[in-house]
Design a protein around this motif. Structure first.
Motif, mmCIF file in Angstrom:
data_model
loop_
_atom_site.group_PDB
_atom_site.id
_atom_site.type_symbol
_atom_site.label_atom_id
_atom_site.label_comp_id
_atom_site.label_asym_id
_atom_site.label_seq_id
_atom_site.Cartn_x
_atom_site.Cartn_y
_atom_site.Cartn_z
ATOM 1 N N TRP A 218 -44.841 -22.580 -72.449
ATOM 2 C CA TRP A 218 -44.761 -21.904 -71.166
ATOM 3 C C TRP A 218 -44.709 -20.397 -71.397
ATOM 4 O O TRP A 218 -44.271 -19.942 -72.463
ATOM 5 N N VAL A 219 -45.116 -19.616 -70.402
ATOM 6 C CA VAL A 219 -44.828 -18.189 -70.503
ATOM 7 C C VAL A 219 -43.331 -18.006 -70.303
ATOM 8 O O VAL A 219 -42.677 -18.757 -69.568
ATOM 9 N N ASN A 220 -42.794 -17.017 -71.001
ATOM 10 C CA ASN A 220 -41.354 -16.792 -70.915
ATOM 11 C C ASN A 220 -40.962 -16.334 -69.510
ATOM 12 O O ASN A 220 -41.764 -15.803 -68.755
ATOM 13 N N HIS A 221 -39.693 -16.554 -69.165
ATOM 14 C CA HIS A 221 -39.122 -16.250 -67.851
ATOM 15 C C HIS A 221 -39.645 -17.203 -66.767
ATOM 16 O O HIS A 221 -39.591 -16.868 -65.582
ATOM 17 N N THR A 222 -40.139 -18.381 -67.175
ATOM 18 C CA THR A 222 -40.533 -19.403 -66.208
ATOM 19 C C THR A 222 -39.299 -20.189 -65.790
ATOM 20 O O THR A 222 -38.443 -20.519 -66.614
ATOM 21 N N VAL A 223 -39.199 -20.482 -64.497
ATOM 22 C CA VAL A 223 -38.154 -21.370 -63.993
ATOM 23 C C VAL A 223 -38.733 -22.782 -63.964
ATOM 24 O O VAL A 223 -39.683 -23.055 -63.235
ATOM 25 N N ASP B 113 -38.893 -15.006 -55.061
ATOM 26 C CA ASP B 113 -38.327 -15.616 -53.858
ATOM 27 C C ASP B 113 -36.815 -15.589 -53.971
ATOM 28 O O ASP B 113 -36.205 -16.495 -54.525
ATOM 29 N N ASN B 114 -36.214 -14.496 -53.473
ATOM 30 C CA ASN B 114 -34.758 -14.336 -53.532
ATOM 31 C C ASN B 114 -34.211 -14.519 -54.935
ATOM 32 O O ASN B 114 -33.215 -15.212 -55.166
ATOM 33 N N GLY B 115 -34.882 -13.905 -55.907
ATOM 34 C CA GLY B 115 -34.409 -13.938 -57.281
ATOM 35 C C GLY B 115 -34.984 -15.050 -58.129
ATOM 36 O O GLY B 115 -34.799 -15.042 -59.350
ATOM 37 N N GLU B 116 -35.687 -16.012 -57.543
ATOM 38 C CA GLU B 116 -36.321 -17.085 -58.313
ATOM 39 C C GLU B 116 -37.824 -16.857 -58.352
ATOM 40 O O GLU B 116 -38.453 -16.555 -57.341
ATOM 41 N N TYR C 14 -44.175 -9.462 -56.988
ATOM 42 C CA TYR C 14 -44.799 -10.480 -57.825
ATOM 43 C C TYR C 14 -44.612 -10.106 -59.295
ATOM 44 O O TYR C 14 -44.416 -8.934 -59.639
ATOM 45 N N TYR C 15 -44.693 -11.127 -60.160
ATOM 46 C CA TYR C 15 -44.598 -10.912 -61.596
ATOM 47 C C TYR C 15 -45.830 -11.509 -62.275
ATOM 48 O O TYR C 15 -46.207 -12.651 -62.004
ATOM 49 N N LEU C 16 -46.435 -10.731 -63.146
ATOM 50 C CA LEU C 16 -47.573 -11.210 -63.941
ATOM 51 C C LEU C 16 -47.092 -11.299 -65.385
ATOM 52 O O LEU C 16 -46.624 -10.312 -65.965
ATOM 53 N N ARG C 17 -47.189 -12.500 -65.957
ATOM 54 C CA ARG C 17 -46.757 -12.706 -67.329
ATOM 55 C C ARG C 17 -47.980 -13.043 -68.185
ATOM 56 O O ARG C 17 -48.800 -13.883 -67.818
#
Length: 353
Positions: free
Chosen positions: A41-46, A302-305, A333-336
């Motif tokens: 997975w890309v890091n920082h994935t929930v 989305d509210n920190g997630e 938005y975040y691009l990893r």
């Protein structure tokens, strides 16, 4: 997989998955790097997990569910960049967990979403008691697969030479009853035949099976005695997990702005993260440039997630990763981006427009 004396013959049975097709005549080193990283997975994935308790054939008792929760927590306590969140709906989960008796298994890493998009299908199973020492290692092992880690005994750097006739005969019998294809897939097959910048062999890895005497011809010392990994996560397990999923939560990520390119000058396996704050609502394009193998994944805050929106993987091909999606003004938005390998120049670029 590590076992206790009373369960020495019960093993994880990975689903049979065809290797992803890469470009014809691909460079061997490039192929090895892709194979080493492709399912991570890309890091920082929930990552969300769901227990399929609504199905009688997959439901488990409370003690088994808690053992799985504890195993997720043990991985998370390594201070990783991944988050594991239990959810109440299968449609929200990347990992859908059942407790059908008989076999324990998991899809590996991103196969959970790439190969099993139907939220009514499970991606992980536990087929025996998880409250024993063996069971606790089973839970850690299957979650390790779901994080993207393969079987350690199939690491080509292990140098294991099998007594293949003995291996096939052993796993054809009780309690596994594997056919030749299953035994090859889970035991004999090497993860990569090429030299790759991966870890050296870790005989104590949580991802390693235990093997009775008579199955291994080499390395020296295991011809006439069993190979029994130590229990729990090994030091190298922890090192590899932190390598691919470092916490670094306090790093300030650069912002992607339209028509301003960012130089990509990182090493294979490393990751870059970017923030996007659209100034107007419209369809945006995000693309890499250059001869690099990359995967890019876009999330919405989305509210920190971080909620997954889209992704593209150009590894082993002759095109660049690209996402085209409508983004909304006022949202973040975040691009990893994770790098597999570089071309001759060793650098590339990334642009939003």
């Amino acid at each position: 997989m590590k076992t206790c004396e009373h369960d020495v013959s019960r093993y994880c049975d990975l689903p049979l998955v065809e290797p992803r097709k890469l470009a014809p005549n691909i460079d061997r080193n490039r192929e090895s790097l892709v194979r080493y990283i492709e399912k991570k997975w890309v890091n920082h994935t929930v990552l969300h997990y769901y227990f399929m308790q609504d199905r009688s054939d997959l439901a488990g008792p409370p003690a088994q569910l808690q053992a799985v929760r504890d195993a997720f927590e043990e991985w998370k306590n390594l201070s990783l960049g991944l988050e594991f969140v239990e959810v109440n709906q299968a449609v929200d989960a990347e990992f859908r967990i059942g407790f059908a008796p008989g076999s324990s298994w998991s899809y590996v890493g991103r196969d959970c979403i790439d190969l099993v998009p139907n939220h009514e299908q499970q991606t992980m199973n536990f087929g025996w008691d998880l409250t024993s020492s063996y069971g606790r290692d089973t839970a850690l092992h299957e979650i390790g697969h779901a994080m993207g880690f393969p079987h350690e005994h199939q690491n080509h750097k292990a140098g294991i030479v099998w007594n293949e006739a003995a291996v096939y005969a052993n796993f054809a019998g009780s309690p596994n009853f594997w056919d030749a294809e299953q035994t090859y897939h889970n035991i004999i097959r090497k993860i990569s035949p090429e030299d790759v910048a991966g870890s050296s062999w870790d005989k104590d890895s949580i991802m390693h099976y235990q093997f009775q005497a008579g199955l291994i011809l080499q390395p020296s010392g295991y011809e006439n005695r069993p190979l029994i990994p130590a229990p729990g996560l090994s030091d190298m397990d922890k090192q590899e997990a932190r390598k691919f999923y470092p916490a670094n939560n306090q790093i300030q990520w650069p912002e992607l702005k339209p028509f301003l390119s960012h130089l990509l000058n990182i090493q294979p396996g490393e990751q870059l993260d970017f923030t996007i704050r659209p100034e107007q609502s419209r369809t945006y394009n995000i693309q890499t440039f250059g001869s690099m193998d990359t995967v890019i994944v876009l999330f919405e805050d989305d509210n920190g997630e971080s909620i997954f929106l889209a992704g593209d993987d150009d590894s082993g091909t002759d095109y660049n990763s690209k996402i085209a999606l409508r983004l909304i003004n006022g949202r973040r938005y975040y691009l990893r981006l994770r790098l597999y390998s570089t071309g001759a120049s060793g650098v590339g670029g990334l642009m939003l427009w």
